[in-house]
Design a protein around this motif. Structure first.
Motif, PDB file in Angstrom:
ATOM      1  N   PRO A   1       0.941  -1.213   0.151  1.00 24.53           N
ATOM      2  CA  PRO A   1      -0.254  -0.154   0.084  1.00 24.53           C
ATOM      3  C   PRO A   1       0.974   1.184   0.102  1.00 24.53           C
ATOM      4  N   GLY A   2       0.592   2.189  -0.793  1.00 20.82           N
ATOM      5  CA  GLY A   2       1.363   3.459  -0.711  1.00 20.82           C
ATOM      6  C   GLY A   2       0.617   4.572  -1.096  1.00 20.82           C
ATOM      7  N   ARG A   3       1.124   5.818  -1.257  1.00 23.86           N
ATOM      8  CA  ARG A   3       0.335   6.940  -1.369  1.00 23.86           C
ATOM      9  C   ARG A   3       1.037   7.989  -2.293  1.00 23.86           C
ATOM     10  N   VAL A   4       0.526   8.588  -3.207  1.00 21.68           N
ATOM     11  CA  VAL A   4       1.032   9.505  -4.357  1.00 21.68           C
ATOM     12  C   VAL A   4       1.550  10.804  -3.453  1.00 21.68           C
ATOM     13  N   VAL A   5       2.799  10.864  -3.157  1.00 24.85           N
ATOM     14  CA  VAL A   5       3.281  11.963  -2.386  1.00 24.85           C
ATOM     15  C   VAL A   5       3.639  13.119  -3.192  1.00 24.85           C
ATOM     16  N   ALA A   6       3.918  13.022  -4.418  1.00 29.23           N
ATOM     17  CA  ALA A   6       4.427  14.063  -5.371  1.00 29.23           C
ATOM     18  C   ALA A   6       4.244  13.481  -6.727  1.00 29.23           C
ATOM     19  N   ASP A   7       4.310  14.479  -7.705  1.00 28.71           N
ATOM     20  CA  ASP A   7       4.177  14.067  -9.048  1.00 28.71           C
ATOM     21  C   ASP A   7       5.261  13.032  -9.264  1.00 28.71           C
ATOM     22  N   GLY A   8       5.031  11.730  -9.665  1.00 23.06           N
ATOM     23  CA  GLY A   8       6.039  10.803 -10.114  1.00 23.06           C
ATOM     24  C   GLY A   8       6.535  10.106  -9.089  1.00 23.06           C
ATOM     25  N   CYS A   9       6.181  10.486  -7.770  1.00 23.27           N
ATOM     26  CA  CYS A   9       6.708   9.942  -6.631  1.00 23.27           C
ATOM     27  C   CYS A   9       5.689   9.057  -5.621  1.00 23.27           C
ATOM     28  N   ILE A  10       6.084   7.804  -5.180  1.00 17.69           N
ATOM     29  CA  ILE A  10       5.091   6.946  -4.141  1.00 17.69           C
ATOM     30  C   ILE A  10       5.723   6.995  -2.919  1.00 17.69           C
ATOM     31  N   GLY A  11       5.225   7.480  -1.813  1.00 21.74           N
ATOM     32  CA  GLY A  11       5.750   6.997  -0.625  1.00 21.74           C
ATOM     33  C   GLY A  11       4.911   6.129   0.110  1.00 21.74           C
ATOM     34  N   PHE A  12       5.895   5.465   1.119  1.00 16.62           N
ATOM     35  CA  PHE A  12       5.511   4.126   1.871  1.00 16.62           C
ATOM     36  C   PHE A  12       5.313   4.273   3.471  1.00 16.62           C
ATOM     37  N   ALA A  13       4.820   3.540   4.121  1.00 15.75           N
ATOM     38  CA  ALA A  13       4.736   3.812   5.444  1.00 15.75           C
ATOM     39  C   ALA A  13       5.797   3.952   6.307  1.00 15.75           C
ATOM     40  N   GLY A  14       6.937   3.166   5.791  1.00 13.78           N
ATOM     41  CA  GLY A  14       8.059   3.068   6.588  1.00 13.78           C
ATOM     42  C   GLY A  14       9.233   4.136   6.158  1.00 13.78           C
ATOM     43  N   GLY A  15       8.681   4.958   5.211  1.00 14.65           N
ATOM     44  CA  GLY A  15       9.471   6.306   4.956  1.00 14.65           C
ATOM     45  C   GLY A  15      10.151   5.971   3.518  1.00 14.65           C
ATOM     46  N   GLY A  16       9.835   4.850   3.049  1.00 12.60           N
ATOM     47  CA  GLY A  16      10.630   4.709   1.739  1.00 12.60           C
ATOM     48  C   GLY A  16       9.782   5.337   0.687  1.00 12.60           C
TER      49      GLY A  16
ATOM     50  N   SER B   1      18.201   6.512  -2.108  1.00  9.54           N
ATOM     51  CA  SER B   1      16.816   6.494  -1.792  1.00  9.54           C
ATOM     52  C   SER B   1      16.002   5.271  -2.316  1.00  9.54           C
ATOM     53  N   GLY B   2      14.792   4.834  -1.672  1.00  8.04           N
ATOM     54  CA  GLY B   2      14.279   3.623  -2.222  1.00  8.04           C
ATOM     55  C   GLY B   2      13.688   3.414  -1.114  1.00  8.04           C
ATOM     56  N   LEU B   3      13.174   1.877  -0.756  1.00  8.35           N
ATOM     57  CA  LEU B   3      12.561   1.174  -0.023  1.00  8.35           C
ATOM     58  C   LEU B   3      13.525   0.526   1.143  1.00  8.35           C
ATOM     59  N   PRO B   4      13.955   0.857   2.232  1.00  8.71           N
ATOM     60  CA  PRO B   4      14.861   0.478   2.903  1.00  8.71           C
ATOM     61  C   PRO B   4      14.442  -0.874   3.696  1.00  8.71           C
ATOM     62  N   GLY B   5      15.143  -2.081   4.019  1.00  9.15           N
ATOM     63  CA  GLY B   5      14.727  -3.161   4.772  1.00  9.15           C
ATOM     64  C   GLY B   5      15.868  -4.074   4.890  1.00  9.15           C
ATOM     65  N   ARG B   6      15.391  -5.508   5.455  1.00  7.59           N
ATOM     66  CA  ARG B   6      16.580  -6.137   6.214  1.00  7.59           C
ATOM     67  C   ARG B   6      16.222  -7.534   5.245  1.00  7.59           C
ATOM     68  N   VAL B   7      17.385  -8.179   4.804  1.00  7.13           N
ATOM     69  CA  VAL B   7      17.144  -9.407   4.320  1.00  7.13           C
ATOM     70  C   VAL B   7      16.802 -10.579   5.235  1.00  7.13           C
ATOM     71  N   VAL B   8      15.983 -11.089   5.160  1.00  4.49           N
ATOM     72  CA  VAL B   8      15.532 -12.224   6.340  1.00  4.49           C
ATOM     73  C   VAL B   8      15.807 -13.598   5.585  1.00  4.49           C
ATOM     74  N   SER B   9      15.423 -13.835   4.410  1.00 10.15           N
ATOM     75  CA  SER B   9      16.203 -15.563   4.022  1.00 10.15           C
ATOM     76  C   SER B   9      16.234 -15.198   2.536  1.00 10.15           C
TER      77      SER B   9
END
Lengths: 355, 579
Positions: free
Chosen positions: A242-257, A290-298
């Motif tokens: 799930p995301g939200r259009v935060v600016a023209d050409g840019c999608i923001g996510f809950a975790g700040g990505g 910039s992008g979606l930060p996360g941790r490799v789990v498997s």
């Protein structure tokens, strides 16, 4: 021997069983000679649709046109269709050639010769005297095809013909099926629930969901430009967030990505469902990117690629990302940033079904 | 519309057209089953002035000897069940779960009582332990007549039926469960309680009900051995044929019908659960070696086999003796049947009837099952037909025979013209044994690919063509088994026929009852043994034909009848509750 290919058209086709709706106002055009696949989860109405085309069920409403001829209310035998059933439905008490002869009129001149030709066509002439139980799954399928072609159908209907086979045999046979269909040039409709199979074999795929057409198009079109998150997730793997259009050409996510995407048709502030295929994601290391930060789990080794499962920051969900096997792959536990080309990031209005 | 339906197979026709075959089936069932039974019920409730009243039941219960029959019948059924179940379980367990020796011979010999009228073992007991019995001196002044004699005879008659059903239940062992239990450390006794018993629980219930129903509805043993031990089945016979009291006969028949209805309902429930207990993935279990156990079971099996076989052997010897037991010299005098009731013609008549019943009954049951399973009738209609198809299993033969006599005997009935003819005998016998034939057909048809008919329809072939070319050939083996089952039962049955046979068409099984009544025991035994030999011969022929069918070409050996007995039995033997 081959009749000219005919176009198959469906207009407003519906089928209700009591109060439940199996097929709801379906429109579909299958060009002459094309190999079309009906695909969808179980209960989506794909088999009902095929049985309506065959005349094994009567529609509640709608029209079926075979080469422009209205066949909606004709019995199966008068529709110029051949059908291959899931079990092949070969008659075990008859030889291969008797099975092929089953649909031919007794008085028909040259029926034996024609049965021989059909068995030649599917490469089974040498097994004409065998019984179905003495044949392999693939050979049985070819007998079923020869039997169906015996009635000189203009349309061939296939009901999950590969599902009863081992995965390896299945892959081989779908190639054979495709080649045979090309050679015959016969309009073909196949029902399947296997998306790989549909992508590999079809000229045209129709995705059904709850009795309605979700999308129709060429395989690559559906894969690259799915009209909904459902289609995207059903054909091939796809991450949904799930995301939200935060600016023209840019999608923001809950975790700040954030991810760049074409937001044409959306306005800033819209909630969207974001879909990215695992192979569309790139892995970057270094927290500042910039992008979606996360941790490799498997990590899951799939042969040509390693599929990483990544826990996104801020409990925004999981992501699957494919990395070519012989490149530098981050170990489990590493912090990474996921990035994607804007073209790879699809925006959908519908609810995410599988994350 | 219906012709279009037939031509195009499973093409969704209008609901009305789809209802036609099932509707016809239900209508026929109503005529040959519901209407006669309703007539029976009404007759039991009708007073002298034609008004509905319970007076007949009141009078029945006020008569002490008749009231005693109710008690006797219940006790007889209960005692037979309690004794037969453990005996039959041990025997079936020996065959299915141990390395008992001579399994083939013993299980074949133990089935002989199935192939004879129930009168024959009873006569064997008389020859051994009756007033002039060979072994009577050993009894110290006692004789076999009375309750205990009837009980022993019922035990003998019911034993093979219980064995068939319990073997079916025991043969379905899933070896994986035993291996798992063993790995988890369960000993033999624990494995028996935790795995074996639960898996045969429903089989035991089913076998118990069949044994009980057979025992309370049998007329042969009480007629031969009963003395003054009255039972319901005999009361019907006496009230109707002896006193021409149809009202009282109907009352007794209703009293016999009620428990059968309840019990067969329970039995159906049990057997449907049983079927669900074994998954398709079950693996066969081979009994491990165990010398002591195997010897014990072999001894037990041999004792049982010997006891059963000796009864029949006695009958044969008595039939061939000049004057049993005083002059045991060889004589064919008893085979001069022309001097007695019915004569050899009765045997020919029985064979004729049995053949007609086998052919027409197999066709009728298969057609009925086809309509129910493969023409997609409306669920309500289908449910009604299935219920009607199972009703004969719950209807004692005597009740059915009396119901037919009352219904078709009424001159106002448009079908009265079949009364007193071969036709009514044929219809009644087919209906009497219809349920097992139906269930066997259903399991045979369910084993066939549901896509055969649509595949044929797309190829332009109608339902009839598909049945003739595909469905029937693939069902040849079960059809043969059904025909054999019907033949054997038509040869041995007394109950339904006794009220219905035309005066110029005596039946072998009925003539045994009459000869025994008249004191002509030796010719009765001779006739009984002839029935056994005919049945045995036909059975061997059918088995030969069946194995040739199975091996010929690639005709699928459709799973043999599961019927009332559950898997691994054949319907010939599983005669179920029908008596």
């Amino acid at each position: 021997m081959n009749p000219p290919p005919t176009t198959l058209s469906i207009r407003g086709l519906s089928k209700r069983f009591g109060s439940s709706v199996a097929l709801d106002d379906v429109d579909l055009d299958i060009p002459g000679g094309a190999f079309a696949c009906l695909i969808g989860p179980s209960g989506c109405g794909k088999t009902t649709c095929l049985r309506l085309l065959a005349g094994l069920e009567a529609p509640s409403s709608g029209v079926i046109l075979n080469g422009g001829r209205d066949v909606t209310h004709l019995p199966p035998a008068h529709r110029s269709v051949g059908m291959i059933f899931q079990s092949y439905a070969l008659f075990p008490n008859m030889t291969v050639s008797d099975n092929v002869l089953f649909g031919m009129k007794r008085r028909e001149a040259g029926r034996l010769r024609r049965a021989g030709e059909l068995l030649d066509l599917v490469g089974l002439a040498h097994l004409a005297g065998r019984y179905p139980t003495q044949l392999s799954g693939g050979q049985q399928q070819r007998v079923a095809i020869a039997r169906a072609l015996g009635a000189e159908p203009r349309v061939l209907l296939l009901d999950e013909p590969l599902s009863a086979l081992d995965p390896q045999v299945r892959e081989h046979l779908r190639g054979e099926l495709r080649a045979l269909q090309r050679r015959m040039g016969i309009t073909t409709v196949m029902v399947t629930h296997d998306q790989t199979e549909a992508l590999a074999i079809a000229d045209q795929i129709t995705v059904l969901r709850d009795g309605r057409v979700e999308q129709t198009g060429a395989p690559i079109e559906l894969y690259d430009r799915p009209s909904s998150a459902f289609v995207g997730g059903f054909l091939g793997a796809m991450n949904h967030w799930p995301g939200r259009v935060v600016a023209d050409g840019c999608i923001g996510f809950a975790g700040g990505g954030v991810l760049a995407a074409s937001t044409q048709g959306w306005t800033v502030g819209d909630r969207v469902s974001v879909g990215v295929r695992p192979e569309g994601l790139r892995i970057a290391t270094g927290a500042s990117r910039s992008g979606l930060p996360g941790r490799v789990v498997s990590r899951e080794f799939l042969g040509p690629v390693m599929r990483l499962k990544i826990m996104l920051e801020g409990a925004a969900g999981h992501a699957l990302a494919d990395v070519a096997t012989h490149t530098c792959i981050p170990p489990e536990g590493d912090m990474i940033v996921l990035q994607a080309q804007p073209a790879e990031v699809k925006l959908f209005p519908d609810v995410i079904r599988d994350a | 519309m219906s012709s279009v339906t037939l031509r195009s197979g499973l093409r969704a026709p209008s609901p009305i057209a789809a209802a036609v075959p099932a509707g016809i089936a239900c209508a026929v069932a109503a005529l040959v089953l519901l209407a006669p039974l309703a007539t029976l019920a009404l007759r039991s409730l009708s007073g002298p002035d034609g008004a509905l009243t319970l007076a007949n039941y009141g009078r029945y219960l006020a008569t002490p000897t008749l009231r005693e029959s109710v008690m006797n019948t219940g006790l007889l059924g209960g005692a037979t069940t309690l004794i037969v179940l453990p005996l039959a379980f041990l025997f079936a367990f020996g065959i299915e779960r141990t390395n008992m020796r001579f399994k083939g011979v013993m299980s074949a010999l133990c089935l002989f009582p199935v192939l004879t009228p129930s009168l024959l073992p009873a006569m064997g007991l008389v020859y051994l332990f009756g007033h002039q019995g060979l072994l009577t001196p050993l009894l110290g002044g006692n004789v076999i007549y009375g309750a205990h004699g009837v009980l022993i005879s019922e035990i003998v008659a019911a034993f093979p039926h219980a064995v068939i059903m319990l073997r079916a239940a025991l043969s379905m062992a899933d070896a994986r469960l035993y291996e798992q239990a063993e790995i988890l450390g369960a000993g033999p006794w624990r494995r028996f309680r935790a795995v074996t018993l639960p898996s045969v629980r429903y089989g035991l219930v089913g076998a118990g009900i069949v044994v009980f129903t057979r025992a309370i509805t049998d007329i042969g043993a009480p007629a031969v051995l009963g003395g003054d031990f009255g039972v319901l089945a005999l009361d019907i016979y006496k009230q109707v044929l002896g006193q021409q009291n149809f009202e009282m006969g109907s009352v007794v028949a209703m009293l016999l019908l009620a428990p059968s209805l309840v019990l067969v309902g329970v039995e159906r429930l049990a057997s449907s659960r049983q079927a669900a207990m074994v998954s398709g993935k079950s693996t066969a279990r081979h009994p491990p070696r165990h010398v002591l156990r195997d010897v014990a079971f072999t001894t037990y099996g041999a004792a049982v086999t010997l006891a059963l076989a000796s009864l029949l052997l006695t009958c044969q010897m008595a039939a061939l003796a000049r004057m049993w037991p005083y002059d045991l010299s060889f004589s064919f005098a008893s085979y001069d049947l022309e001097r007695y009731d019915g004569g050899w013609r009765a045997l020919r008549n029985s064979i004729g009837l049995a053949t007609a019943v086998a052919v027409s009954g197999a066709l009728a049951a298969f057609t009925g099952a086809y309509v129910a399973q493969r023409t997609r009738p409306a669920p309500a209609l289908r449910g009604l037909f299935v219920l009607l198809a199972l009703l004969p299993a719950a209807t004692p033969g005597l009740a059915l025979g009396l119901a037919y006599a009352l219904f078709f005997g009424d001159p106002a009935n448009p079908f009265h013209l079949i009364y007193g003819t071969f036709a009514i005998l044929l219809v009644a016998t087919v209906i009497h044994f219809y349920s097992v034939a139906h269930l066997t057909s259903v399991s045979a048809l369910n084993a066939l690919d549901v896509e055969f008919e649509p595949a044929a329809a797309v190829l332009g072939r109608g339902a009839l063509h598909t049945v003739v070319r595909v469905i029937a050939p693939l069902s040849a083996v079960p059809l043969l088994e059904i025909a054999l089952y019907l033949f054997v039962n038509a040869m041995t049955t007394v109950s339904a026929a006794v009220f219905l046979y035309p005066t110029d068409f005596k039946l072998a099984s009925v003539s045994i009852l009459n000869m025994d009544d008249a004191g002509d025991m030796a010719p009765a035994a001779a006739m009984g043994m002839m029935i056994l030999y005919v049945n045995l011969g036909v059975r061997l022929l059918a088995q030969g034909a069946g194995s040739r069918l199975r091996h010929a070409g690639n005709v699928l050996a459709a799973p043999t009848a599961r019927a009332l007995a559950g898997p691994a039995s054949d319907p010939v033997q599983a005669s179920g509750a029908a008596t």
